[in-house]
Design a protein around this motif. Sequence first.
Motif, PDB file in Angstrom:
ATOM      1  N   THR A 153       6.593  -9.017   8.687  1.00 47.29           N
ATOM      2  CA  THR A 153       6.477  -8.573  10.071  1.00 47.29           C
ATOM      3  C   THR A 153       5.113  -8.791  10.529  1.00 47.29           C
ATOM      4  O   THR A 153       4.436  -8.554  11.497  1.00 47.29           O
ATOM      5  N   ARG A 154       3.964  -9.314   9.522  1.00 46.25           N
ATOM      6  CA  ARG A 154       2.764  -9.781   9.359  1.00 46.25           C
ATOM      7  C   ARG A 154       2.079  -8.515   9.964  1.00 46.25           C
ATOM      8  O   ARG A 154       1.085  -8.329  10.988  1.00 46.25           O
ATOM      9  N   GLN A 155       2.124  -7.305   9.562  1.00 45.11           N
ATOM     10  CA  GLN A 155       1.749  -6.025   9.840  1.00 45.11           C
ATOM     11  C   GLN A 155       0.902  -5.618   8.722  1.00 45.11           C
ATOM     12  O   GLN A 155       1.236  -5.920   7.705  1.00 45.11           O
ATOM     13  N   LEU A 156       0.042  -4.387   9.048  1.00 44.85           N
ATOM     14  CA  LEU A 156      -0.488  -3.654   7.932  1.00 44.85           C
ATOM     15  C   LEU A 156      -0.258  -2.263   7.909  1.00 44.85           C
ATOM     16  O   LEU A 156      -0.140  -1.576   8.784  1.00 44.85           O
ATOM     17  N   ILE A 157       0.162  -1.761   6.587  1.00 45.83           N
ATOM     18  CA  ILE A 157       0.460  -0.418   6.453  1.00 45.83           C
ATOM     19  C   ILE A 157      -0.720   0.203   5.786  1.00 45.83           C
ATOM     20  O   ILE A 157      -1.547  -0.786   5.109  1.00 45.83           O
ATOM     21  N   LEU A 158      -1.109   1.236   6.123  1.00 41.22           N
ATOM     22  CA  LEU A 158      -2.220   1.931   5.804  1.00 41.22           C
ATOM     23  C   LEU A 158      -2.149   2.938   4.818  1.00 41.22           C
ATOM     24  O   LEU A 158      -1.243   3.766   4.876  1.00 41.22           O
ATOM     25  N   SER A 159      -2.688   2.814   3.679  1.00 36.42           N
ATOM     26  CA  SER A 159      -2.534   3.950   2.448  1.00 36.42           C
ATOM     27  C   SER A 159      -4.019   4.378   2.231  1.00 36.42           C
ATOM     28  O   SER A 159      -4.823   3.760   2.050  1.00 36.42           O
ATOM     29  N   GLN A 160      -3.767   5.852   1.910  1.00 30.96           N
ATOM     30  CA  GLN A 160      -5.225   6.309   1.482  1.00 30.96           C
ATOM     31  C   GLN A 160      -5.244   6.213  -0.150  1.00 30.96           C
ATOM     32  O   GLN A 160      -4.452   6.047  -0.802  1.00 30.96           O
ATOM     33  N   LEU A 161      -6.513   5.711  -0.318  1.00 34.43           N
ATOM     34  CA  LEU A 161      -6.641   5.500  -1.844  1.00 34.43           C
ATOM     35  C   LEU A 161      -7.766   6.756  -2.154  1.00 34.43           C
ATOM     36  O   LEU A 161      -8.785   6.984  -1.718  1.00 34.43           O
ATOM     37  N   LEU A 162      -7.342   7.202  -3.509  1.00 33.21           N
ATOM     38  CA  LEU A 162      -8.109   8.078  -4.266  1.00 33.21           C
ATOM     39  C   LEU A 162      -8.683   7.909  -5.524  1.00 33.21           C
ATOM     40  O   LEU A 162      -9.844   8.429  -5.690  1.00 33.21           O
ATOM     41  N   ASP A 163      -8.378   6.704  -6.015  1.00 34.08           N
ATOM     42  CA  ASP A 163      -8.678   6.294  -7.423  1.00 34.08           C
ATOM     43  C   ASP A 163      -8.691   4.886  -7.557  1.00 34.08           C
ATOM     44  O   ASP A 163      -7.611   4.294  -7.793  1.00 34.08           O
ATOM     45  N   TYR A 164     -10.048   4.209  -7.453  1.00 34.98           N
ATOM     46  CA  TYR A 164     -10.128   2.637  -7.265  1.00 34.98           C
ATOM     47  C   TYR A 164      -9.579   2.250  -8.633  1.00 34.98           C
ATOM     48  O   TYR A 164      -8.909   0.972  -8.869  1.00 34.98           O
ATOM     49  N   ASP A 165      -9.908   2.877  -9.840  1.00 36.14           N
ATOM     50  CA  ASP A 165      -9.460   2.302 -11.312  1.00 36.14           C
ATOM     51  C   ASP A 165      -7.932   2.281 -11.489  1.00 36.14           C
ATOM     52  O   ASP A 165      -7.532   1.647 -12.051  1.00 36.14           O
ATOM     53  N   LYS A 166      -7.285   3.621 -11.008  1.00 34.93           N
ATOM     54  CA  LYS A 166      -5.890   3.757 -11.390  1.00 34.93           C
ATOM     55  C   LYS A 166      -4.903   3.322 -10.545  1.00 34.93           C
ATOM     56  O   LYS A 166      -3.702   2.926 -10.935  1.00 34.93           O
TER      57      LYS A 166
END
Length: 191
Positions: A80-93
Amino acid sequence: MDKKTLRSEILNKRKALSKKEVFEKSSAIAKQLFSTKQYKNANYIMCYIDFRNEVRTEEIIRTALNEGKNIIVPISVVETRQLILSQLLDYDKELEAGTYGILEPKKEFIREVKPEVIDLVLIPGVAFDRRGYRIGYGGGYYDRFLAKINSSVPKIALAFELQMVPYIKKGRYDIPMDYIITENEIIKASK
Protein backbone atom coordinates in the motif's frame (compact mmCIF):
# COMPACT_ATOMS: atom_id res chain seq x y z
CA MET A 1 17.90 18.68 -13.88
CA ASP A 2 15.08 16.14 -13.53
CA LYS A 3 14.32 14.38 -10.24
CA LYS A 4 15.70 11.04 -11.35
CA THR A 5 19.06 12.49 -12.41
CA LEU A 6 19.31 14.66 -9.31
CA ARG A 7 18.41 11.70 -7.05
CA SER A 8 21.11 9.58 -8.67
CA GLU A 9 23.74 12.34 -8.45
CA ILE A 10 23.11 13.10 -4.76
CA LEU A 11 22.93 9.40 -3.81
CA ASN A 12 26.32 8.86 -5.47
CA LYS A 13 27.80 11.81 -3.55
CA ARG A 14 26.36 10.47 -0.30
CA LYS A 15 27.62 6.97 -1.03
CA ALA A 16 31.13 8.38 -1.45
CA LEU A 17 31.20 9.57 2.18
CA SER A 18 33.43 7.46 4.42
CA LYS A 19 32.00 5.75 7.53
CA LYS A 20 33.96 8.23 9.63
CA GLU A 21 32.52 11.23 7.73
CA VAL A 22 28.96 9.89 8.07
CA PHE A 23 29.50 9.30 11.79
CA GLU A 24 31.04 12.74 12.47
CA LYS A 25 28.55 14.70 10.38
CA SER A 26 25.61 12.74 11.87
CA SER A 27 26.88 13.49 15.37
CA ALA A 28 27.06 17.22 14.56
CA ILE A 29 23.50 17.07 13.16
CA ALA A 30 22.26 15.29 16.32
CA LYS A 31 23.82 18.00 18.52
CA GLN A 32 22.09 20.71 16.45
CA LEU A 33 18.77 18.86 16.79
CA PHE A 34 19.12 18.49 20.58
CA SER A 35 19.51 22.28 20.85
CA THR A 36 16.12 23.00 19.23
CA LYS A 37 12.97 23.81 21.16
CA GLN A 38 11.09 21.44 18.83
CA TYR A 39 13.15 18.53 20.13
CA LYS A 40 13.14 19.70 23.76
CA ASN A 41 9.33 20.09 23.78
CA ALA A 42 8.57 16.82 21.97
CA ASN A 43 7.19 13.77 23.77
CA TYR A 44 6.42 11.51 20.80
CA ILE A 45 9.14 11.69 18.17
CA MET A 46 8.77 9.81 14.93
CA CYS A 47 12.27 9.00 13.76
CA TYR A 48 13.44 7.00 10.76
CA ILE A 49 16.15 4.39 11.21
CA ASP A 50 19.07 5.23 8.93
CA PHE A 51 20.02 3.15 5.93
CA ARG A 52 22.76 3.35 3.28
CA ASN A 53 24.73 6.42 4.36
CA GLU A 54 21.71 8.45 5.49
CA VAL A 55 22.22 10.74 8.46
CA ARG A 56 22.64 8.25 11.30
CA THR A 57 19.81 8.29 13.85
CA GLU A 58 21.02 5.76 16.43
CA GLU A 59 22.49 8.49 18.68
CA ILE A 60 19.26 10.52 18.43
CA ILE A 61 17.08 7.50 19.25
CA ARG A 62 19.24 6.37 22.19
CA THR A 63 19.46 9.89 23.64
CA ALA A 64 15.71 10.47 23.31
CA LEU A 65 14.91 7.12 24.97
CA ASN A 66 17.36 7.91 27.81
CA GLU A 67 15.58 11.26 28.29
CA GLY A 68 12.23 9.47 28.65
CA LYS A 69 10.87 10.53 25.26
CA ASN A 70 8.71 8.16 23.21
CA ILE A 71 10.33 7.06 19.97
CA ILE A 72 8.08 6.00 17.13
CA VAL A 73 9.65 4.26 14.13
CA PRO A 74 8.11 3.66 10.70
CA ILE A 75 7.46 0.25 9.18
CA SER A 76 7.07 0.28 5.38
CA VAL A 77 4.11 -1.61 3.93
CA VAL A 78 5.16 -2.20 0.32
CA GLU A 79 1.73 -3.25 -1.02
CA THR A 80 0.00 0.00 0.00
CA ARG A 81 3.12 2.22 0.20
CA GLN A 82 1.99 3.28 3.68
CA LEU A 83 3.93 3.60 6.93
CA ILE A 84 2.81 1.79 10.08
CA LEU A 85 4.04 3.57 13.20
CA SER A 86 5.42 1.52 16.07
CA GLN A 87 6.79 2.55 19.46
CA LEU A 88 10.37 1.47 20.07
CA LEU A 89 11.52 0.81 23.63
CA ASP A 90 14.87 -0.95 23.16
CA TYR A 91 17.14 -0.20 20.21
CA ASP A 92 19.33 -3.26 20.80
CA LYS A 93 16.70 -5.97 21.32
CA GLU A 94 13.68 -5.02 19.23
CA LEU A 95 14.97 -4.42 15.69
CA GLU A 96 15.74 -6.64 12.70
CA ALA A 97 16.26 -6.06 8.97
CA GLY A 98 12.84 -5.54 7.37
CA THR A 99 11.53 -3.99 4.17
CA TYR A 100 14.34 -2.83 1.84
CA GLY A 101 16.83 -4.11 4.46
CA ILE A 102 16.00 -1.21 6.81
CA LEU A 103 15.86 -2.01 10.53
CA GLU A 104 12.26 -2.38 11.75
CA PRO A 105 10.67 -3.76 14.91
CA LYS A 106 10.42 -7.56 15.08
CA LYS A 107 6.80 -8.78 14.89
CA GLU A 108 6.57 -9.35 18.66
CA PHE A 109 7.70 -5.77 19.34
CA ILE A 110 5.28 -3.94 17.04
CA ARG A 111 3.34 -1.50 19.23
CA GLU A 112 1.21 0.43 16.79
CA VAL A 113 0.50 4.08 17.53
CA LYS A 114 -1.80 6.57 15.82
CA PRO A 115 -0.23 9.44 13.84
CA GLU A 116 -2.16 11.94 16.03
CA VAL A 117 0.13 11.37 19.05
CA ILE A 118 3.28 12.45 17.23
CA ASP A 119 4.59 15.92 18.06
CA LEU A 120 7.83 15.89 16.05
CA VAL A 121 8.76 14.10 12.81
CA LEU A 122 12.37 13.51 11.75
CA ILE A 123 12.50 12.83 8.04
CA PRO A 124 15.07 11.32 5.69
CA GLY A 125 15.41 12.15 2.03
CA VAL A 126 17.80 12.38 -0.88
CA ALA A 127 17.86 16.12 -1.62
CA PHE A 128 16.38 19.28 -0.12
CA ASP A 129 16.11 22.95 -1.01
CA ARG A 130 15.98 25.89 1.39
CA ARG A 131 12.22 26.24 0.87
CA GLY A 132 11.82 22.85 2.57
CA TYR A 133 10.98 20.77 -0.48
CA ARG A 134 12.49 17.31 -0.70
CA ILE A 135 13.22 14.52 -3.10
CA GLY A 136 12.72 11.17 -1.44
CA TYR A 137 13.42 7.72 -2.82
CA GLY A 138 10.41 7.76 -5.11
CA GLY A 139 8.01 5.56 -3.13
CA GLY A 140 5.84 8.38 -1.76
CA TYR A 141 5.69 6.80 1.73
CA TYR A 142 6.47 10.04 3.58
CA ASP A 143 4.25 12.21 1.37
CA ARG A 144 1.29 9.92 2.16
CA PHE A 145 2.15 9.85 5.85
CA LEU A 146 2.70 13.61 6.22
CA ALA A 147 -0.71 14.28 4.69
CA LYS A 148 -2.25 12.45 7.71
CA ILE A 149 -0.61 14.39 10.52
CA ASN A 150 -1.59 17.78 11.88
CA SER A 151 0.14 20.52 9.88
CA SER A 152 1.31 22.14 13.15
CA VAL A 153 3.58 19.15 13.95
CA PRO A 154 7.17 20.23 13.20
CA LYS A 155 8.73 18.38 10.26
CA ILE A 156 12.51 18.36 10.49
CA ALA A 157 14.65 16.83 7.76
CA LEU A 158 18.11 15.55 8.67
CA ALA A 159 20.56 15.96 5.80
CA PHE A 160 24.22 16.33 5.02
CA GLU A 161 25.21 19.66 3.49
CA LEU A 162 25.94 17.85 0.19
CA GLN A 163 22.21 16.99 -0.04
CA MET A 164 21.22 20.67 -0.24
CA VAL A 165 20.36 21.81 -3.77
CA PRO A 166 19.33 25.23 -5.11
CA TYR A 167 15.81 24.28 -6.21
CA ILE A 168 13.41 21.33 -6.19
CA LYS A 169 10.32 21.47 -8.36
CA LYS A 170 7.28 21.14 -6.11
CA GLY A 171 5.06 18.15 -6.87
CA ARG A 172 1.30 18.15 -6.36
CA TYR A 173 1.47 16.03 -3.18
CA ASP A 174 4.72 17.42 -1.78
CA ILE A 175 4.60 18.66 1.79
CA PRO A 176 7.54 20.92 2.65
CA MET A 177 9.73 20.49 5.70
CA ASP A 178 9.68 23.17 8.40
CA TYR A 179 13.40 22.84 9.11
CA ILE A 180 16.40 21.10 7.62
CA ILE A 181 19.31 20.36 9.93
CA THR A 182 22.72 19.83 8.35
CA GLU A 183 26.12 19.45 10.00
CA ASN A 184 26.63 23.20 9.42
CA GLU A 185 23.30 24.88 10.15
CA ILE A 186 19.64 24.75 11.08
CA ILE A 187 17.66 26.00 8.09
CA LYS A 188 14.20 27.41 8.70
CA ALA A 189 12.40 26.59 5.47
CA SER A 190 11.30 29.66 3.55
CA LYS A 191 8.35 28.05 1.67
